[in-house]
Scaffold this active site. Structure first.
Site, PDB file in Angstrom:
ATOM      1  CG  HIS A 210      -0.319  -0.270   2.303  1.00  0.00           C
ATOM      2  ND1 HIS A 210      -0.253   1.184   2.816  1.00  0.00           N
ATOM      3  CD2 HIS A 210      -0.506  -1.309   3.482  1.00  0.00           C
ATOM      4  CE1 HIS A 210      -0.066   0.730   4.542  1.00  0.00           C
ATOM      5  NE2 HIS A 210       0.360  -0.081   4.857  1.00  0.00           N
TER       6      HIS A 210
ATOM      7  CG  ASP B   5       2.486   0.140   7.718  1.00  0.00           C
ATOM      8  OD1 ASP B   5       2.049  -0.136   7.195  1.00  0.00           O
ATOM      9  OD2 ASP B   5       1.481   0.564   8.692  1.00  0.00           O
TER      10      ASP B   5
ATOM     11  CD  GLU C 157      -3.036  -1.491   4.679  1.00  0.00           C
ATOM     12  OE1 GLU C 157      -2.822  -2.568   5.931  1.00  0.00           O
ATOM     13  OE2 GLU C 157      -3.277  -0.556   5.866  1.00  0.00           O
ATOM     14  CD  GLU C 158      -1.526   1.567   7.489  1.00  0.00           C
ATOM     15  OE1 GLU C 158      -2.701   2.082   8.341  1.00  0.00           O
ATOM     16  OE2 GLU C 158      -1.094   1.848   7.415  1.00  0.00           O
TER      17      GLU C 158
ATOM     18  CG  ASP D 160       1.597  -3.915   4.983  1.00  0.00           C
ATOM     19  OD1 ASP D 160       2.542  -3.156   6.148  1.00  0.00           O
ATOM     20  OD2 ASP D 160       1.069  -4.159   5.034  1.00  0.00           O
TER      21      ASP D 160
ATOM     22  CG  HIS E 114       0.157   1.966  12.289  1.00  0.00           C
ATOM     23  ND1 HIS E 114      -1.390   2.625  12.236  1.00  0.00           N
ATOM     24  CD2 HIS E 114       0.457   1.460  11.160  1.00  0.00           C
ATOM     25  CE1 HIS E 114      -1.517   1.612  11.743  1.00  0.00           C
ATOM     26  NE2 HIS E 114      -0.405   0.962  10.453  1.00  0.00           N
TER      27      HIS E 114
HETATM   28 ZN    ZN Z   1       0.862  -0.796   6.613  1.00  0.00          ZN
END
Ligand code: ZN
Length: 348
Positions: free
Chosen positions: A65, A178, A208-209, A231, A319
């Site tokens: 992503h 990410d 994606e998130e 990922d 994140h």
């Molecule tokens: Zn991811």
């Protein structure tokens, strides 16, 4: 371009969920020399295709992503502060005092996430994490009018202001690993793939998130015989994390997912990955029981179903505004994916 250089560029680009433009253009440029064709679909996914040498070959979809977690302007106060909503899963505790960039239609405006100063907090208040809705972004403006003059509008996205850096021979830090490291893997795998009996699709997915949305439509279009999501995953081995909570570690090789909250890796895909790693003497780690999921969860449920697997890079502090990973894990992941694709025609 070397792997580290590509990751540097990809990490620094902005691609807050739903506004992946910078990453999209960059990924197209990086993929172009290594594929037969690059296109973009109606939702904004990037699809690079390398055709198989025979007519009837299995279709392999590789997905990573392009989007990253971030913030979005929700309100501008009359004193010129920006209040925001979160895009994707962000722990409120990592937000305080971060430097950010507000992406207006015309320019990038720097700012700081401000909060009530701890100096004036009551003891009880000090014990609690400050919630995101009590935070605000200070762009140094004195009024709503001044903010509007800067071109800031409701709905503008905000990214963390973190620059990529190589801090040792093998270790890099930066934002949005990410899943920019996944995008980097797409490029690296397409670069290393020689003539194979598969048609390989390298797909940079959007959104994606916020719910694996880009993967959903791109997989519907391609309808592959096999798909792998590239990922990141939570790297343990740091203070305060028990081995059972996060057994995989940075530097111990790429991670082959067995099961997560959204996917049970198809047994044939799992053996393909494990056997390819064993045969090529690539160190790898197996992982199961993770709370999150990846694009593979959505791709697997396309039409009549798609056998899917996940290859991830053990990454620290995902994140959050800055994460850390080992380039050697990425190199091994690329080698493993290339080996698995070469074996695909015999197995699918
Ligand atoms: Zn991811």
């Amino acid at each position: 371009m070397k792997l580290g250089e590509a990751l540097d560029k990809l990490s620094n680009a902005c691609g807050v969920t739903g506004r992946e433009d910078e990453v999209r253009e960059l990924l197209k440029t990086l993929l172009k020399p290594h594929v037969d064709k690059v296109r973009e679909d109606k939702l904004g996914n990037v699809i690079g295709v390398k055709k198989g040498k025979k007519n009837k070959t299995p279709k392999v979809m590789l997905a990573a992503h392009m989007d990253e977690i971030g913030l979005i302007v929700k309100n501008i106060t009359k004193n010129g502060f920006l209040q925001f909503a979160k895009l994707g899963g962000i722990d409120d505790r990592v937000l305080v005092a971060q430097r950010v960039i507000v992406h207006t239609a015309k320019a990038k405006k720097p700012g700081i996430i401000g909060s009530r100063p701890p100096h004036i907090m009551k003891d009880e208040e000090k014990k609690k994490a400050i919630k995101a809705d009590a935070l605000f972004i200070d762009v140094g403006a004195s009024s709503k009018k001044a903010v509007q003059k800067m071109g800031v509008k409701i709905g503008d996205v905000i990214s963390f202001d973190t620059k990529f850096e190589k801090i040792s021979r093998d270790i890099v830090v930066g934002k949005a690993f990410d899943d920019r490291v996944g995008c980097c893997l797409l490029v690296e795998v397409m670069k290393q793939l020689r003539e194979v009996d598969c048609t390989v699709y390298a797909v940079g997915t959007v959104q994606e998130e916020v719910g694996l949305r880009g993967a959903c439509v791109s997989a519907f279009h391609i309808y592959p015989d096999l798909a792998l999501a590239f990922d990141v995953t939570v790297a343990g081995g740091v203070p305060g994390v028990k081995e059972v909570e996060a057994p995989v570690k940075m530097r111990d090789g790429p991670v082959i997912g067995v099961m997560d909250a959204g996917l049970i890796t198809h047994p044939r895909v799992l053996s393909l990955l494990v056997d390819s790693a064993e045969e090529n003497k690539i160190t790898y780690q197996l992982e199961t029981g993770l709370a999150g999921s990846t694009d593979a969860a959505r791709i697997a449920l396309t039409r009549e179903g798609v056998p899917c697997g996940v290859l991830s890079i053990p990454t620290r502090y995902i994140h959050s505004p800055s994460s850390m990973l080992s380039l050697s894990d990425v190199e091994k992941a690329a080698k493993l994916a290339v080996a698995a694709i070469a074996e695909t025609p015999k197995n699918f």
